[in-house]
Design a protein around this motif. Structure first.
Motif, PDB file in Angstrom:
ATOM      1  N   GLN A   6       0.808  -1.219   0.000  1.00  0.00           N
ATOM      2  CA  GLN A   6       0.000   0.000   0.000  1.00  0.00           C
ATOM      3  C   GLN A   6       0.842   1.272   0.000  1.00  0.00           C
ATOM      4  OE1 GLN A   6      -2.739  -0.220   3.272  1.00  0.00           O
ATOM      5  NE2 GLN A   6      -3.722  -2.071   2.515  1.00  0.00           N
ATOM      6  N   ARG A   7       2.150   1.124   0.115  1.00  0.00           N
ATOM      7  CA  ARG A   7       3.010   2.296   0.159  1.00  0.00           C
ATOM      8  C   ARG A   7       3.210   2.850  -1.249  1.00  0.00           C
ATOM      9  NH1 ARG A   7       7.965   0.514   3.886  1.00  0.00           N
ATOM     10  NH2 ARG A   7       7.563   2.125   5.400  1.00  0.00           N
ATOM     11  N   LEU A   8       3.413   4.137  -1.337  1.00  0.00           N
ATOM     12  CA  LEU A   8       3.562   4.823  -2.613  1.00  0.00           C
ATOM     13  C   LEU A   8       5.037   4.828  -3.023  1.00  0.00           C
ATOM     14  CD1 LEU A   8       1.808   6.421  -4.586  1.00  0.00           C
ATOM     15  CD2 LEU A   8       2.316   8.458  -3.273  1.00  0.00           C
ATOM     16  N   ASP A   9       5.318   4.288  -4.202  1.00  0.00           N
ATOM     17  CA  ASP A   9       6.697   4.215  -4.704  1.00  0.00           C
ATOM     18  C   ASP A   9       7.083   5.567  -5.309  1.00  0.00           C
ATOM     19  OD1 ASP A   9       9.152   3.632  -5.813  1.00  0.00           O
ATOM     20  OD2 ASP A   9       8.419   2.077  -7.159  1.00  0.00           O
ATOM     21  N   LEU A  10       8.084   6.196  -4.733  1.00  0.00           N
ATOM     22  CA  LEU A  10       8.521   7.515  -5.216  1.00  0.00           C
ATOM     23  C   LEU A  10       9.022   7.478  -6.655  1.00  0.00           C
ATOM     24  CD1 LEU A  10      10.418   8.837  -2.069  1.00  0.00           C
ATOM     25  CD2 LEU A  10       8.155   9.519  -2.893  1.00  0.00           C
ATOM     26  N   ASN A  11       9.500   6.341  -7.110  1.00  0.00           N
ATOM     27  CA  ASN A  11      10.057   6.253  -8.465  1.00  0.00           C
ATOM     28  C   ASN A  11       9.011   5.980  -9.542  1.00  0.00           C
ATOM     29  OD1 ASN A  11      12.745   6.818  -7.805  1.00  0.00           O
ATOM     30  ND2 ASN A  11      13.095   4.721  -7.190  1.00  0.00           N
ATOM     31  N   SER A  12       7.799   5.623  -9.158  1.00  0.00           N
ATOM     32  CA  SER A  12       6.786   5.326 -10.183  1.00  0.00           C
ATOM     33  C   SER A  12       5.434   5.988  -9.944  1.00  0.00           C
ATOM     34  CB  SER A  12       6.591   3.812 -10.305  1.00  0.00           C
ATOM     35  OG  SER A  12       6.056   3.289  -9.098  1.00  0.00           O
ATOM     36  N   ALA A  13       5.266   6.669  -8.829  1.00  0.00           N
ATOM     37  CA  ALA A  13       3.976   7.298  -8.519  1.00  0.00           C
ATOM     38  C   ALA A  13       3.633   8.395  -9.520  1.00  0.00           C
ATOM     39  CB  ALA A  13       4.015   7.886  -7.109  1.00  0.00           C
ATOM     40  N   THR A  14       2.348   8.517  -9.820  1.00  0.00           N
ATOM     41  CA  THR A  14       1.880   9.582 -10.709  1.00  0.00           C
ATOM     42  C   THR A  14       1.797  10.898  -9.928  1.00  0.00           C
ATOM     43  OG1 THR A  14      -0.448   9.237 -10.160  1.00  0.00           O
ATOM     44  CG2 THR A  14       0.454   7.918 -11.983  1.00  0.00           C
ATOM     45  N   MET A  15       1.656  11.988 -10.651  1.00  0.00           N
ATOM     46  CA  MET A  15       1.485  13.292  -9.994  1.00  0.00           C
ATOM     47  C   MET A  15       0.270  13.243  -9.065  1.00  0.00           C
ATOM     48  SD  MET A  15       3.690  15.718 -10.811  1.00  0.00           S
ATOM     49  CE  MET A  15       2.793  17.237 -10.580  1.00  0.00           C
ATOM     50  N   GLU A  16      -0.816  12.669  -9.558  1.00  0.00           N
ATOM     51  CA  GLU A  16      -2.044  12.593  -8.759  1.00  0.00           C
ATOM     52  C   GLU A  16      -1.804  11.827  -7.457  1.00  0.00           C
ATOM     53  OE1 GLU A  16      -6.062  10.286  -9.555  1.00  0.00           O
ATOM     54  OE2 GLU A  16      -5.923  12.062 -10.858  1.00  0.00           O
ATOM     55  N   GLU A  30       6.102  17.839  -8.486  1.00  0.00           N
ATOM     56  CA  GLU A  30       6.904  18.064  -9.693  1.00  0.00           C
ATOM     57  C   GLU A  30       8.388  17.859  -9.412  1.00  0.00           C
ATOM     58  OE1 GLU A  30       5.668  21.997 -10.842  1.00  0.00           O
ATOM     59  OE2 GLU A  30       3.962  21.222 -12.008  1.00  0.00           O
ATOM     60  N   ALA A  31       8.849  18.323  -8.260  1.00  0.00           N
ATOM     61  CA  ALA A  31      10.260  18.159  -7.893  1.00  0.00           C
ATOM     62  C   ALA A  31      10.612  16.680  -7.717  1.00  0.00           C
ATOM     63  CB  ALA A  31      10.563  18.934  -6.611  1.00  0.00           C
ATOM     64  N   ILE A  32       9.682  15.907  -7.165  1.00  0.00           N
ATOM     65  CA  ILE A  32       9.914  14.469  -6.993  1.00  0.00           C
ATOM     66  C   ILE A  32      10.063  13.800  -8.356  1.00  0.00           C
ATOM     67  CG2 ILE A  32       8.826  12.294  -6.264  1.00  0.00           C
ATOM     68  CD1 ILE A  32       7.675  13.912  -3.851  1.00  0.00           C
ATOM     69  N   VAL A  33       9.169  14.120  -9.277  1.00  0.00           N
ATOM     70  CA  VAL A  33       9.230  13.524 -10.616  1.00  0.00           C
ATOM     71  C   VAL A  33      10.543  13.884 -11.305  1.00  0.00           C
ATOM     72  CG1 VAL A  33       8.161  13.533 -12.908  1.00  0.00           C
ATOM     73  CG2 VAL A  33       6.725  13.369 -10.865  1.00  0.00           C
ATOM     74  N   LYS A  34      10.968  15.144 -11.195  1.00  0.00           N
ATOM     75  CA  LYS A  34      12.204  15.603 -11.850  1.00  0.00           C
ATOM     76  C   LYS A  34      13.455  14.992 -11.235  1.00  0.00           C
ATOM     77  CE  LYS A  34      10.510  20.066 -13.449  1.00  0.00           C
ATOM     78  NZ  LYS A  34      10.496  21.503 -13.197  1.00  0.00           N
ATOM     79  N   ALA A  35      13.406  14.688  -9.932  1.00  0.00           N
ATOM     80  CA  ALA A  35      14.599  14.207  -9.216  1.00  0.00           C
ATOM     81  C   ALA A  35      14.766  12.689  -9.265  1.00  0.00           C
ATOM     82  CB  ALA A  35      14.551  14.663  -7.763  1.00  0.00           C
ATOM     83  N   ARG A  36      13.855  11.989  -9.898  1.00  0.00           N
ATOM     84  CA  ARG A  36      13.966  10.527  -9.991  1.00  0.00           C
ATOM     85  C   ARG A  36      15.203  10.127 -10.753  1.00  0.00           C
ATOM     86  NH1 ARG A  36       7.669   9.411 -11.663  1.00  0.00           N
ATOM     87  NH2 ARG A  36       6.827   9.536  -9.554  1.00  0.00           N
ATOM     88  N   PRO A  37      15.793   8.969 -10.460  1.00  0.00           N
ATOM     89  CA  PRO A  37      15.340   7.959  -9.500  1.00  0.00           C
ATOM     90  C   PRO A  37      15.882   8.224  -8.095  1.00  0.00           C
ATOM     91  CG  PRO A  37      17.213   7.113 -10.707  1.00  0.00           C
ATOM     92  CD  PRO A  37      16.917   8.495 -11.260  1.00  0.00           C
ATOM     93  N   PHE A  38      15.169   7.701  -7.123  1.00  0.00           N
ATOM     94  CA  PHE A  38      15.573   7.780  -5.726  1.00  0.00           C
ATOM     95  C   PHE A  38      16.115   6.434  -5.280  1.00  0.00           C
ATOM     96  CE2 PHE A  38      12.278  11.003  -6.206  1.00  0.00           C
ATOM     97  CZ  PHE A  38      12.891  12.100  -5.622  1.00  0.00           C
ATOM     98  N   LYS A  39      17.056   6.468  -4.345  1.00  0.00           N
ATOM     99  CA  LYS A  39      17.592   5.235  -3.764  1.00  0.00           C
ATOM    100  C   LYS A  39      16.903   4.918  -2.442  1.00  0.00           C
ATOM    101  CE  LYS A  39      22.144   5.224  -5.857  1.00  0.00           C
ATOM    102  NZ  LYS A  39      22.761   6.399  -6.386  1.00  0.00           N
ATOM    103  N   SER A  40      16.377   5.965  -1.781  1.00  0.00           N
ATOM    104  CA  SER A  40      15.675   5.771  -0.514  1.00  0.00           C
ATOM    105  C   SER A  40      14.688   6.912  -0.298  1.00  0.00           C
ATOM    106  CB  SER A  40      16.665   5.728   0.656  1.00  0.00           C
ATOM    107  OG  SER A  40      17.178   7.023   0.892  1.00  0.00           O
ATOM    108  N   VAL A  41      13.758   6.715   0.616  1.00  0.00           N
ATOM    109  CA  VAL A  41      12.784   7.754   0.948  1.00  0.00           C
ATOM    110  C   VAL A  41      13.505   8.980   1.508  1.00  0.00           C
ATOM    111  CG1 VAL A  41      10.821   8.307   2.440  1.00  0.00           C
ATOM    112  CG2 VAL A  41      10.937   6.084   1.306  1.00  0.00           C
ATOM    113  N   GLU A  42      14.601   8.756   2.225  1.00  0.00           N
ATOM    114  CA  GLU A  42      15.356   9.855   2.822  1.00  0.00           C
ATOM    115  C   GLU A  42      15.976  10.782   1.771  1.00  0.00           C
ATOM    116  OE1 GLU A  42      15.571   6.664   3.841  1.00  0.00           O
ATOM    117  OE2 GLU A  42      14.548   6.905   5.749  1.00  0.00           O
ATOM    118  N   ASP A  43      16.065  10.320   0.524  1.00  0.00           N
ATOM    119  CA  ASP A  43      16.566  11.182  -0.550  1.00  0.00           C
ATOM    120  C   ASP A  43      15.715  12.444  -0.697  1.00  0.00           C
ATOM    121  OD1 ASP A  43      18.644   9.492  -1.166  1.00  0.00           O
ATOM    122  OD2 ASP A  43      17.798   8.770  -3.055  1.00  0.00           O
ATOM    123  N   LEU A  44      14.459  12.394  -0.274  1.00  0.00           N
ATOM    124  CA  LEU A  44      13.601  13.582  -0.371  1.00  0.00           C
ATOM    125  C   LEU A  44      14.166  14.737   0.445  1.00  0.00           C
ATOM    126  CD1 LEU A  44       9.960  12.160  -0.217  1.00  0.00           C
ATOM    127  CD2 LEU A  44      11.209  12.997  -2.212  1.00  0.00           C
TER     128      LEU A  44
END
Length: 65
Positions: A6-16, A30-44
């Motif tokens: 049920q967790r949201l994957d930062l590397n594949s989640a849609t904007m919505e 938008e910043a999350i989408v541009k900064a992909r790929p992430f190695k961990s949630v802490e990358d945010l």
């Protein structure tokens, strides 16, 4: 903590999907989408997309696959 499925994957989640996370607005999504790929949630926070104050309450809803 949300089950992994049920967790949201930062590397594949849609904007919505990203906008459904409490504390995430359009510019954060938008910043999350541009900064992909992430190695961990802490990358945010490491990439200065959100502060630790914003990430803390929602961290258990997110995952990086």
């Amino acid at each position: 903590m949300a089950p992994e499925a049920q967790r949201l994957d930062l590397n594949s989640a849609t904007m919505e999907q990203l906008l459904s996370v409490r504390g995430f607005n359009k510019s954060v999504a938008e910043a999350i989408v541009k900064a992909r790929p992430f190695k961990s949630v802490e990358d945010l926070t490491a990439k200065k997309i959100v502060s630790s104050d914003v990430l803390g309450p929602v961290k258990d809803q997110l995952i990086v696959r």
